[in-house]
Design a protein around this motif. Structure first.
Motif, PDB file in Angstrom:
ATOM      1  N   UNK A 102       9.660  11.831  74.515  1.00  0.00           N
ATOM      2  CA  UNK A 102      10.359  10.750  73.290  1.00  0.00           C
ATOM      3  C   UNK A 102      11.805  10.409  73.709  1.00  0.00           C
ATOM      4  N   UNK A 103      12.161   9.122  74.259  1.00  0.00           N
ATOM      5  CA  UNK A 103      13.496   8.923  74.399  1.00  0.00           C
ATOM      6  C   UNK A 103      14.323   9.393  73.360  1.00  0.00           C
ATOM      7  N   UNK A 104      13.897   8.763  72.055  1.00  0.00           N
ATOM      8  CA  UNK A 104      14.856   8.966  70.901  1.00  0.00           C
ATOM      9  C   UNK A 104      14.777  10.610  70.421  1.00  0.00           C
ATOM     10  N   UNK A 105      13.468  11.146  70.581  1.00  0.00           N
ATOM     11  CA  UNK A 105      13.321  12.342  70.236  1.00  0.00           C
ATOM     12  C   UNK A 105      12.944  12.298  68.710  1.00  0.00           C
ATOM     13  N   UNK A 106      12.717  11.053  68.164  1.00  0.00           N
ATOM     14  CA  UNK A 106      12.207  11.166  66.714  1.00  0.00           C
ATOM     15  C   UNK A 106      11.183   9.999  66.790  1.00  0.00           C
ATOM     16  N   UNK A 107       9.991  10.081  67.590  1.00  0.00           N
ATOM     17  CA  UNK A 107       9.008   9.148  67.509  1.00  0.00           C
ATOM     18  C   UNK A 107       7.952   9.979  66.547  1.00  0.00           C
ATOM     19  N   UNK A 108       7.688   9.090  65.205  1.00  0.00           N
ATOM     20  CA  UNK A 108       6.924   9.715  64.070  1.00  0.00           C
ATOM     21  C   UNK A 108       5.610  10.255  64.516  1.00  0.00           C
ATOM     22  N   UNK A 109       4.996   9.663  65.738  1.00  0.00           N
ATOM     23  CA  UNK A 109       3.458  10.157  65.946  1.00  0.00           C
ATOM     24  C   UNK A 109       3.697  11.490  66.688  1.00  0.00           C
ATOM     25  N   UNK A 110       4.783  11.788  67.316  1.00  0.00           N
ATOM     26  CA  UNK A 110       5.030  13.168  67.937  1.00  0.00           C
ATOM     27  C   UNK A 110       5.266  14.184  66.872  1.00  0.00           C
ATOM     28  N   UNK A 111       6.358  13.685  65.909  1.00  0.00           N
ATOM     29  CA  UNK A 111       6.925  14.672  64.989  1.00  0.00           C
ATOM     30  C   UNK A 111       5.513  14.990  63.933  1.00  0.00           C
ATOM     31  N   UNK A 112       4.892  14.067  63.707  1.00  0.00           N
ATOM     32  CA  UNK A 112       3.599  14.563  62.879  1.00  0.00           C
ATOM     33  C   UNK A 112       2.762  15.520  63.181  1.00  0.00           C
ATOM     34  N   UNK A 113       2.648  15.587  64.825  1.00  0.00           N
ATOM     35  CA  UNK A 113       1.790  16.770  65.157  1.00  0.00           C
ATOM     36  C   UNK A 113       2.716  18.076  65.502  1.00  0.00           C
ATOM     37  N   UNK A 114       3.766  18.011  65.235  1.00  0.00           N
ATOM     38  CA  UNK A 114       4.530  18.968  65.706  1.00  0.00           C
ATOM     39  C   UNK A 114       4.313  20.328  64.973  1.00  0.00           C
TER      40      UNK A 114
END
Length: 329
Positions: A102-114
């Motif tokens: 994730x370029x921003x490091x804040x992509x919701x889809x990724x943070x949701x599965x973290x």
């Protein structure tokens, strides 16, 4: 409707895009440090697979990175982060390593599965352009793939950032390939459907297709031109190898050498193989892959290769037709 014709300004812009993206990739080299080694260590010591994930353009990059890893000795596949929230998290085990892009490091889809990834016990490698981001902070290893600017004139469309992430993925794959000792044979086994795979569905060594014994056309360096021509004709591979009494390869005499000799010496009387041979020819070891023989022939535009052992002793001969018969071409 009048056709649209691009102006020379388009060329300038295209060159600027390539320059920006090239500089973005080169800038990554100074950021490769112990963190990169830590990421490699996580993968090398993992008993599971590498799971690559990302959304949008990062997802497209992630698919390519997963494919490159898988084809170079590191079992990997791509999981879409949105699909992961609806059941695909079951593909991830506690023995896996997740590369989240994730370029921003804040992509919701990724943070949701973290949280689920952490609970599972899988290790997390984040590849972002923001070392202060949530994804970077929560990762076991963070790879900084940030860029100074996008190549898009609006500085909006993911261009330089996706190129940098892709290059970082290639750096990981190649470093792992080297660390695992992954070689050409391993590569061929994982590519059975491509041109390389068709040549090496069975790993073929030069010794398996080379001509041996009496089938190798040879002459001593003192052989006259007529004897050389007769041996070329007998051997049917377009050359004869010129060897010493110990069968050391001194040179080769080919149809081309004969034509050049005729042009240079209208009277061939008195000439011997030593005078008109090609000295120090390209040779091949019998344990090499036939694919390496193909590459040598294509690179140096030659059709025949003497095969020698570790001591330079002639043990075989190979020509393009032999490779055709072995389905190496």
């Amino acid at each position: 409707m009048n056709p649209i014709r691009p102006s020379y300004q388009a060329l300038d812009l295209a060159r600027q895009v390539l320059r920006i993206e090239g500089e973005a990739v080169l800038a990554l080299t100074s950021r490769l440090d112990d963190t990169f080694l830590c990421a490699l260590e996580l993968i090398l010591n993992s008993r599971g697979r590498v799971i690559v994930s990302g959304i949008g353009k990062s997802g497209h990059v992630g698919r390519k990175i997963a494919a490159t890893l898988a084809s170079t000795g590191t079992p990997a596949f791509f999981v879409h982060p949105a699909e992961a929230s609806h059941g695909d998290l079951g593909m991830i085990t506690g023995e896996d390593v997740v590369i989240a892009i994730s370029n921003s490091g804040e992509s919701d889809e990724l943070l949701n599965i973290l949280p689920a990834i952490k609970r599972q016990g899988a290790k997390l490698i984040a590849m972002t352009g923001n070392s202060a981001s949530t994804l970077a902070r929560d990762a076991d290893a963070h790879l900084d793939a940030g860029v100074a600017q996008e190549a898009c004139p609006l500085n909006l469309a993911p261009t330089a950032s996706t190129t940098a992430a892709l290059a970082m993925g290639d750096a990981i794959a190649v470093a792992l390939l080297d660390a695992r000792g992954f070689d050409a044979e391993d590569f061929a086994r994982s590519h059975p459907g491509g041109s390389l795979g068709r040549r090496q569905l069975k790993i073929i060594r030069v010794r398996e297709v080379m001509r041996t014994g009496e089938a190798i056309p040879v002459v001593p360096p003192e052989a006259n031109v007529a004897a050389c021509v007769c041996e070329i004709t007998r051997g049917t591979i377009g050359m004869t190898v010129v060897v010493s009494t110990e069968r050391q390869v001194l040179g080769i005499f080919t149809d081309g050498d004969l034509r050049r000799a005729v042009l240079k010496h209208p009277d061939l009387h008195g000439l011997v193989a030593r005078d008109i041979m090609t000295a120090k020819p390209r040779v091949m070891h019998p344990d090499k892959l036939v694919d390496e023989a193909v590459e040598m022939m294509e690179r140096f535009k030659i059709n025949q290769i003497p095969v020698v052992d570790d001591d330079g002793i002639l043990v075989g001969a190979l020509n393009m037709h032999d490779l055709f018969q072995a389905k190496a071409i």
